[in-house]
Design an enzyme around this catalytic site. Structure first.
Site, PDB file in Angstrom:
ATOM      1  N   HIS A 288     -10.751  -0.759 -23.892  1.00 18.55           N
ATOM      2  CA  HIS A 288     -11.284  -0.750 -25.247  1.00 18.55           C
ATOM      3  C   HIS A 288     -12.765  -1.091 -25.217  1.00 18.55           C
ATOM      4  CE1 HIS A 288     -10.828  -5.333 -25.888  1.00 18.55           C
ATOM      5  NE2 HIS A 288     -10.461  -5.069 -24.654  1.00 18.55           N
TER       6      HIS A 288
ATOM      7  N   HIS B 140      -9.220  -2.152 -34.861  1.00 17.54           N
ATOM      8  CA  HIS B 140      -9.725  -2.086 -33.492  1.00 17.54           C
ATOM      9  C   HIS B 140      -8.860  -1.121 -32.691  1.00 17.54           C
ATOM     10  CE1 HIS B 140     -12.017  -3.244 -30.052  1.00 17.54           C
ATOM     11  NE2 HIS B 140     -10.959  -3.682 -29.395  1.00 17.54           N
TER      12      HIS B 140
ATOM     13  N   CYS C 102     -15.674   1.225 -31.339  1.00 24.81           N
ATOM     14  CA  CYS C 102     -14.424   1.394 -30.597  1.00 24.81           C
ATOM     15  C   CYS C 102     -13.664   2.648 -31.019  1.00 24.81           C
ATOM     16  CB  CYS C 102     -13.544   0.154 -30.758  1.00 24.81           C
ATOM     17  SG  CYS C 102     -13.076  -0.198 -32.477  1.00 24.81           S
TER      18      CYS C 102
END
Length: 234
Positions: free
Chosen positions: A75, A63, A164
C-alpha cells in the site's frame, strides 16, 4: 497532538505504539468479532487471493492496498522518513502519526508491504469493490500483484493527485485515477465556485476598495477579474 490524532483518523493505515499494544492484547484475547486480527481476520486471510484490491474505511476517506499473499499487503502511504534518513531499518518500521503528517506536508511517500492486520488498523476489509464501479476490466491477478511489487519504494505523494487509490487503480486497472479525489473536487467546486460566491466576492472587493481608498487600475482589475472568473467557472 490534535492535528496528528485527526490525521490518524482520516488517513493513517498503521497504528500508533499504544494502539498496537491494545491490538495485540485484543488479538490474544480472541475477541468475537475478530476485526483486529482474531479468528475472523484469519478466515478473511484464507479467502483472499494474490492480486485482490483491499480497502478499509476511515472517518472521511478510504485506504487502499493490493494483497500479495501470505498475509502481506502492498500500500502507498505518506512517509517523511526516507527523506530524513537512509537507515533502512528505521524506514521499515511502522509509520507513526508524526511520520505520516510530515510525509503529507513534504509530499513524500512509500509503497511498502505491511501485514494484513496492520493495514486494516482494526477496520473491516472490503475486497475488490471497485470492480463494480470501474469501467475498465481488472488485469490478471498475478499481473496486479507484480505491478504492486514493482512500485515498492519511495514515491512522490500528493493527497489529491497521487494517493493510495491512484496506486491501486494503476495496479489493478492500468489507469491512474481516484474516485475520492473526483468527489472531493466536485464538492469543493459546488461550495466555492457558484454565483453566490461570485456576487459576494464582487461586493466585498468593492467595499474593500472604497474603505482603503486604493482605487488604482490594478486593484480595480483584480476586484473585477476575480468575481468574473468565479462566475464563469460556476
Amino acid at each position: 497532538m490534535f492535528p496528528l490524532q485527526l490525521l490518524a483518523l482520516l488517513f493513517i493505515s498503521t497504528p500508533t505504539p499504544d494502539t498496537r499494544e491494545e491490538t495485540r492484547k485484543r488479538r490474544e484475547e480472541g475477541e468475537a468479532d475478530g476485526r483486529t486480527g482474531g479468528r475472523k481476520d484469519r478466515r478473511c486471510e484464507r479467502s483472499l487471493r494474490r492480486g485482490d484490491l483491499l480497502e478499509v474505511p476511515r472517518t472521511l476517506f478510504t485506504h487502499f492496498g493490493i494483497y500479495l499473499g501470505g498475509g502481506r499487503v502492498a500500500h502507498f502511504i505518506p512517509d517523511i522518513m526516507p527523506v530524513v534518513s537512509s537507515d533502512q531499518s528505521r524506514i521499515n518500521e511502522m509509520v507513526t502519526n508524526s511520520r505520516l503528517l510530515l510525509g503529507v506536508l513534504a509530499k513524500r511517500g512509500s509503497v511498502r508491504t505491511d501485514s494484513l492486520e496492520d493495514f486494516a488498523y482494526g477496520s473491516e476489509i472490503l475486497v475488490n469493490t471497485l470492480d463494480q464501479v470501474c469501467s475498465r476490466p481488472a488485469l490478471q491477478a498475478e499481473e496486479v500483484a507484480r505491478r504492486a511489487e514493482r512500485l515498492r519504494g519511495h514515491v512522490s505523494y500528493s493527497l489529491l493527485w497521487f494517493n493510495c487509490e491512484h496506486y491501486v487503480m494503476y495496479c489493478r486497472y492500468a489507469t491512474v485515477t481516484s474516485y475520492q479525489t473526483f468527489q472531493f473536487c466536485k464538492t469543493t467546486r459546488k461550495l466555492l465556485l457558484n454565483q453566490r460566491v461570485a456576487k459576494a466576492t464582487a461586493v466585498m472587493g468593492l467595499c474593500l476598495l472604497l474603505h482603503l481608498r486604493v482605487v488604482t487600475f490594478c486593484s480595480t482589475l483584480l476586484v473585477v477579474l476575480l468575481p468574473f472568473l468565479i462566475w464563469m467557472a460556476a
